[in-house]
Design a protein around this motif. Structure first.
Motif, PDB file in Angstrom:
ATOM      1  N   ARG A   1       0.854  -1.180   0.000  1.00 31.18           N
ATOM      2  CA  ARG A   1       0.000   0.000   0.000  1.00 31.18           C
ATOM      3  C   ARG A   1       0.894   1.234   0.000  1.00 31.18           C
ATOM      4  O   ARG A   1       2.079   1.155   0.296  1.00 31.18           O
TER       5      ARG A   1
ATOM      6  N   HIS B   1      -8.101  -6.545   6.007  1.00 28.23           N
ATOM      7  CA  HIS B   1      -9.216  -7.474   5.797  1.00 28.23           C
ATOM      8  C   HIS B   1      -9.126  -8.125   4.421  1.00 28.23           C
ATOM      9  O   HIS B   1      -9.456  -9.301   4.247  1.00 28.23           O
ATOM     10  N   GLU B   2      -8.662  -7.350   3.450  1.00 22.00           N
ATOM     11  CA  GLU B   2      -8.585  -7.850   2.081  1.00 22.00           C
ATOM     12  C   GLU B   2      -7.288  -8.609   1.810  1.00 22.00           C
ATOM     13  O   GLU B   2      -7.215  -9.399   0.871  1.00 22.00           O
TER      14      GLU B   2
ATOM     15  N   ARG C   1      -8.389   3.623   9.333  1.00 16.21           N
ATOM     16  CA  ARG C   1      -9.515   2.992   8.633  1.00 16.21           C
ATOM     17  C   ARG C   1      -9.064   2.327   7.338  1.00 16.21           C
ATOM     18  O   ARG C   1      -9.475   1.200   7.020  1.00 16.21           O
ATOM     19  N   GLU C   2      -8.227   3.019   6.578  1.00 15.53           N
ATOM     20  CA  GLU C   2      -7.768   2.469   5.307  1.00 15.53           C
ATOM     21  C   GLU C   2      -6.900   1.233   5.516  1.00 15.53           C
ATOM     22  O   GLU C   2      -6.995   0.253   4.763  1.00 15.53           O
TER      23      GLU C   2
ATOM     24  N   THR D   1      -9.046  -1.791   6.527  1.00 12.79           N
ATOM     25  CA  THR D   1      -9.721  -2.299   5.331  1.00 12.79           C
ATOM     26  C   THR D   1      -8.763  -3.115   4.472  1.00 12.79           C
ATOM     27  O   THR D   1      -9.103  -4.207   3.986  1.00 12.79           O
ATOM     28  N   TYR D   2      -7.558  -2.601   4.310  1.00 10.86           N
ATOM     29  CA  TYR D   2      -6.553  -3.300   3.514  1.00 10.86           C
ATOM     30  C   TYR D   2      -6.230  -4.666   4.127  1.00 10.86           C
ATOM     31  O   TYR D   2      -6.111  -5.678   3.418  1.00 10.86           O
TER      32      TYR D   2
END
Length: 212
Positions: A109, A166-167, A159-160, A163-164
């Motif tokens: 990321r 989780h994926e 938050r980002e 989310t990352y």
């Protein structure tokens, strides 16, 4: 005695601020550019920050107790801020050390949000030093308010990243390292906010003048 002793304390306090600023710069380069060689420099600066804290605490208390002409309000603002700068330096070390994990396993990321947080911290530190040097309460107040920006930037980053993760559950080690980095940067902002707020309070209502 009071003018020269207080001036010397102010100069060394500014030096301590500059050391912390340099720690943040070097730690950010270790983190964002893979400059692992900077980790040792951040640690070395941290030892200088610790030494200055010990010396300035003793000097502040001695001047306050021995010289009735000394600006006790300013000296107490410095005294109370020393632990904040010391802790900010510690968190910069944490950021630098986390780069060891991230350079081996670079996360999938971008560092956009961390760059924004780091940039705001650098601005806070520079403005805090300028506020004291130029005896500018407005600049100190602006620096204080920037901590709200850091909190917002950190929340978005968190938050980002969650989310990352989780994926991409395989990136948990890198993700945890980044979470520690984000939290450390947020705490640096909190500690610098405390320092700038004390300077603003000292300069604003009392209109103090110090020949720094």
């Amino acid at each position: 005695m009071s003018d020269s002793a207080t001036h010397a304390i102010a100069v060394d306090f500014l030096r301590m601020l500059s050391f912390v600023h340099e720690q943040v710069v070097l730690a950010s380069e270790a983190l964002l550019e893979g400059r692992i060689d900077h980790v040792a420099q951040v640690r070395a600066l941290d030892r200088q920050v610790d030494a200055l804290q010990d010396a300035l605490e003793d000097r502040c208390l001695r001047v306050i107790s021995e010289d009735p002409r000394a600006d006790a309000t300013f000296l107490m603002a410095v005294f109370r801020s020393l632990s904040d700068l010391e802790r900010a330096g510690d968190y910069a070390v944490h950021v630098a050390e986390a780069s060891r994990v991230l350079v081996v396993n670079p996360p999938m990321r971008r560092y956009t949000d961390l760059r924004r947080i780091i940039s705001t911290i650098k601005t806070m530190l520079a403005m805090t030093a300028r506020a004291l040097t130029e005896r500018d309460a407005d600049t100190a107040s602006i620096a204080t308010a920037l901590d709200l920006d850091i909190d917002e930037q950190h929340d978005q980053f968190y938050r980002e990243l969650v989310t990352y993760l989780h994926e991409h559950p395989h990136a948990v080690n890198e993700g945890l390292a980044l979470l520690r980095v984000g939290r450390s940067l947020q705490r640096i902002g909190d500690h610098v906010e405390n320092v700038s707020e004390r300077i603003a309070n000292w300069l604003g209502p009392r209109g103090r003048q110090l020949g720094v």
